[in-house]
Design a protein around this motif. Structure first.
Motif, mmCIF file in Angstrom:
data_model
loop_
_atom_site.group_PDB
_atom_site.id
_atom_site.type_symbol
_atom_site.label_atom_id
_atom_site.label_comp_id
_atom_site.label_asym_id
_atom_site.label_seq_id
_atom_site.Cartn_x
_atom_site.Cartn_y
_atom_site.Cartn_z
ATOM 1 N N GLU A 89 0.843 -1.206 0.000
ATOM 2 C CA GLU A 89 0.000 0.000 0.000
ATOM 3 C C GLU A 89 0.876 1.253 0.000
ATOM 4 O O GLU A 89 0.643 2.206 -0.742
ATOM 5 C CB GLU A 89 -0.894 0.038 1.244
ATOM 6 N N LEU A 92 2.691 1.819 -3.268
ATOM 7 C CA LEU A 92 1.793 2.301 -4.316
ATOM 8 C C LEU A 92 1.227 3.673 -3.970
ATOM 9 O O LEU A 92 0.580 4.301 -4.795
ATOM 10 C CB LEU A 92 0.632 1.313 -4.532
ATOM 11 N N THR A 94 -1.261 4.375 -2.107
ATOM 12 C CA THR A 94 -2.707 4.308 -2.347
ATOM 13 C C THR A 94 -3.478 4.446 -1.039
ATOM 14 O O THR A 94 -3.015 3.965 0.002
ATOM 15 C CB THR A 94 -3.089 2.967 -3.009
ATOM 16 N N ALA A 396 -5.861 -0.851 -6.779
ATOM 17 C CA ALA A 396 -5.311 0.050 -5.759
ATOM 18 C C ALA A 396 -4.909 1.385 -6.384
ATOM 19 O O ALA A 396 -5.080 2.445 -5.772
ATOM 20 C CB ALA A 396 -4.113 -0.603 -5.078
ATOM 21 N N LEU A 397 -4.372 1.317 -7.600
ATOM 22 C CA LEU A 397 -3.971 2.563 -8.276
ATOM 23 C C LEU A 397 -5.197 3.365 -8.713
ATOM 24 O O LEU A 397 -5.186 4.592 -8.696
ATOM 25 C CB LEU A 397 -3.065 2.245 -9.470
ATOM 26 N N CYS A 399 -7.944 3.423 -7.006
ATOM 27 C CA CYS A 399 -8.375 4.071 -5.755
ATOM 28 C C CYS A 399 -7.568 5.349 -5.519
ATOM 29 O O CYS A 399 -8.095 6.358 -5.042
ATOM 30 C CB CYS A 399 -8.184 3.139 -4.559
ATOM 31 N N LYS A 400 -6.278 5.277 -5.839
ATOM 32 C CA LYS A 400 -5.410 6.441 -5.664
ATOM 33 C C LYS A 400 -5.873 7.582 -6.575
ATOM 34 O O LYS A 400 -6.030 8.719 -6.122
ATOM 35 C CB LYS A 400 -3.973 6.034 -6.008
ATOM 36 N N GLU A 401 -6.115 7.233 -7.828
ATOM 37 C CA GLU A 401 -6.600 8.232 -8.789
ATOM 38 C C GLU A 401 -7.878 8.889 -8.320
ATOM 39 O O GLU A 401 -8.049 10.093 -8.418
ATOM 40 C CB GLU A 401 -6.910 7.527 -10.112
#
Lengths: 453, 453
Positions: A89, A92, A94, A396-397, A399-401
């Motif tokens: 996590e 990343l 995230t 996960a990426l 979610c980050k975006e």
């Protein structure tokens, strides 16, 4: 960075398997006889499987009790750990929480013993002394060899010839457990001899190996056949994974928003996802589920939902499933466990009803994810599991975006200790991506049985 | 047959390492400078090791606290399970109870990460950015590569050339974890070039690889050296194994009458046995301990207890230990982790004082034991661990002969997933027994440093 692990006491090994058939909004399509194309009953399967497994195959009971003898063996490595991938996590960056269930702690190194042990047990109960099966990369064959050794059942494995020669160590593991391993196509069966007559240099396929194993099992009363995926009872046995994960996430005070699973025949995907999809079907709790398949063998995203055979020799019953055609031979990606032309009928049915999504990933993305995971989390995943890792990283990426802290769960279905040639080739730049062979699939699908109309 | 497993909650991971130096009836002989033959102090070791590890090396405190950051990583796979081998007991028809601790559940597949993680941590704390080490079969190299990846330390492994070529998969695992692996002897070091000048076709040895790794570490301030066995601090870190086993046997209501451990450099043996030998030294509880070494490299049973170098190039300090002579190259048995000319000074000292026994076993007996164990207990042991399995089976059969129900404990220090070539060769009848080369040992011992008088 702290390891966050959730362990259950061993009395929390599930006492029952979860049977999603009980919660289906519409029943599974009928299974048809390969010759007559008429619906088959339990009796038709009796030459291949012990009656206890056949009854599980057709059961619509929501839960089926796990025999004490099977739980006693499960106890060697179950409950398996659930980890929160805090280091991943962080790497990343995230806001998502990533949890993974780790099935690589079993003696054979994957989730396959969950069903191998159960199948060996029921066969032993009905007096069977020998089991035949097929294996590609060898995860399934070594799991059945392990289970056979524990229950005193002889195991005969038809191993796809190219793997037999390329993966001698998997073969050595099976032989160390006492199994007999035969390169397929072999001259021991009619099916094998037929292939060899036409293609003496055939390197084999899972479909051919299944035909050989089925043929031998059908000939003798003391011998039955065991399959490592696809069938309802196999998927059923794997639900211990998701049930444990549910209890472990409860310990963590969490519930997944997203579940990611890799799909070949569908057994590991079903294992992690069915208990959660069941809750969704019963209206208890929503969840988004993503199946990740290899781009070289995209049965869900590119296959047709039709009746097809499970094998190349057309010995098996006809089942309705997402398929690329039973004569289709996928490219030689290293995730051998995902190289199957069809998808489990239960998984296909749920996909057809829209209960989960599927994506197809290229080989290089999955290996990049596997190497990243090994360096960050310390565990080397099997190439099959790399598909789940890559899918989870994508989520996960995302979610980050989107700036949302969702909870992601995936199943790390096995370790990659037997797959280091693939990692060597990847790191040497020798691996490549494969588009699936569109024309070959079209040709294979053109040869579907006429029952599809 | 029921699996009997004893699991500890993760808050039972030991909080301290146990330092047997505190309980020795007489102190360890002094360590001598390789050039001057004078006693060395902590400062002399500073070019190679961080001060925290040097202080552990010379400490006589009974317990040394495990840093939280190290326990946090241990938590990924610790506490490891303790099993009672009920199926094996039954197969041997022995009145003995057999317990085994299983260290193969670590991400690198052996007990080696117990110290690799601690060493990486202390080096990181002191600002070190690179570690050099040697590896033979690769268990140690892959463990340090794993630990380096977690702590962000570059790892450079000098791998014995014959293993570098014969075990490409071990190398691939190290490289996947991000380590740089160099075949030794190499032309990167003075020590390596010297060997190559004289023997261009040298296949290398652990002794040479140590010289190379030490030479590189001594040259740069940002680089230190890490050793996977032999040294006091390495043995110290492994005592988590025995401490957990003690607690798990308490859960079982048992205490070992006999402990069996395999010995190469001595780290896994110390890990399982030292907490129990300590209790014996303190007069609290008696125990019989048996070290099992390979007949091809019998440092305890055939070596001399004298001052010798740890490496072939004679860069290391002189330590008093049971040795076959630092220039002795053992035969090519498959238990690569046991192919070391010397024995840890702590283990040697205790042996010299008569606190445990040692036996030397032939390769074929150990592989037969390993195959039997895999079929009965389901876990494939590493060839090194097969020595412990064979030793435990011998003790269990002796109990049967004598009709006494003793309690036997052994450490299954690693799995054999990376050693299947050895199992293939064994099953193909290609392995053989090796007498140790008596004349070569005599010659190597004749060349001992003059400090021995």
């Amino acid at each position: 960075m702290e390891t966050v692990k959730f362990l259950l006491d061993e009395d929390r090994i599930p006492t029952h398997w979860y049977n999603i058939a009980a919660d289906l909004p519409s029943p599974l399509p009928t299974v048809l006889h390969p010759g007559t194309h008429q619906p088959i009953g339990p009796g038709d399967l009796a030459p291949l499987f012990p009656m206890a497994l056949i009854m599980q195959e057709v059961s619509t009971e929501r839960t089926i009790e796990i025999p004490d003898e099977v739980r006693d063996v499960y106890r060697q490595w179950r409950p398996t750990p659930l980890y929160r991938a805090r280091r991943l996590e962080q790497a990343l960056d995230t806001p998502a929480k990533i949890y993974y269930k780790y099935e690589g702690v079993s003696p054979a190194g994957s989730h396959k013993p969950n069903t191998a042990v159960a199948q060996a047990y029921y066969n032993k109960q009905e007096g069977i002394t020998r089991l035949t099966t097929e294996t590609g990369a060898g995860q399934w064959g070594s799991s059945l060899a392990f289970a056979g050794a524990l229950f005193g059942i002889e195991v005969q494995v038809y191993m796809v010839k190219v793997s037999y020669h390329q993966k001698p160590y998997r073969r050595a593991l099976m032989e160390t457990y006492g199994a007999r391993v035969v390169a397929s196509p072999s001259d021991e069966t009619h099916a094998g001899r037929q292939v060899l007559a036409e293609y003496p240099d055939s390197t084999g396929s899972l479909g051919i190996a299944i035909s050989e194993a089925v043929e031998i099992a059908a000939q003798r009363d003391d011998t039955k056949y065991a399959l490592g995926s696809v069938l309802n009872h196999v998927l059923l046995h794997q639900t211990v994974i998701g049930q444990e994960a549910l209890a472990q996430l409860e310990m963590a005070g969490d519930y997944p928003d997203i579940i990611v699973g890799c799909t070949g025949g569908g057994s590991n995907f079903s294992g992690i996802a069915f208990p959660f999809i069941g809750a969704k079907l019963r209206g208890e709790r929503d969840v988004r589920v993503v199946a990740v398949e290899p781009a070289a063998c995209p049965s869900l995203t590119k296959g047709r939902y039709v009746y097809d055979f499970g094998d190349t020799g057309h010995y098996t019953p006809l089942v309705k499933m997402h398929t690329l055609g039973s004569t289709f031979v996928p490219s030689g990606i290293h995730a051998g466990g995902l190289r199957y032309h069809g998808m489990a009928p239960l998984v296909s049915h749920l996909y057809n009803l829209g209960h989960f999504e599927a994506i197809a990933l290229q080989q290089l993305e999955t290996f990049a994810a596997g190497v990243e995971f090994a360096r960050i989390e310390g565990i080397l995943p099997a190439p099959e599991a790399n598909h789940a890792v890559a899918g989870a990283i994508r989520e996960a990426l995302r979610c980050k975006e989107e700036g949302v802290g969702k909870t992601i769960l995936f199943n790390l279905c096995g370790h990659g200790h037997f797959d280091l040639q693939a990692y060597m080739d990847y790191q040497a730049g020798k691996l490549k991506d494969f588009e699936y062979a569109e024309e070959e699939v079209a040709m294979a699908l053109a040869g579907l049985p006429p029952v599809n109309g």
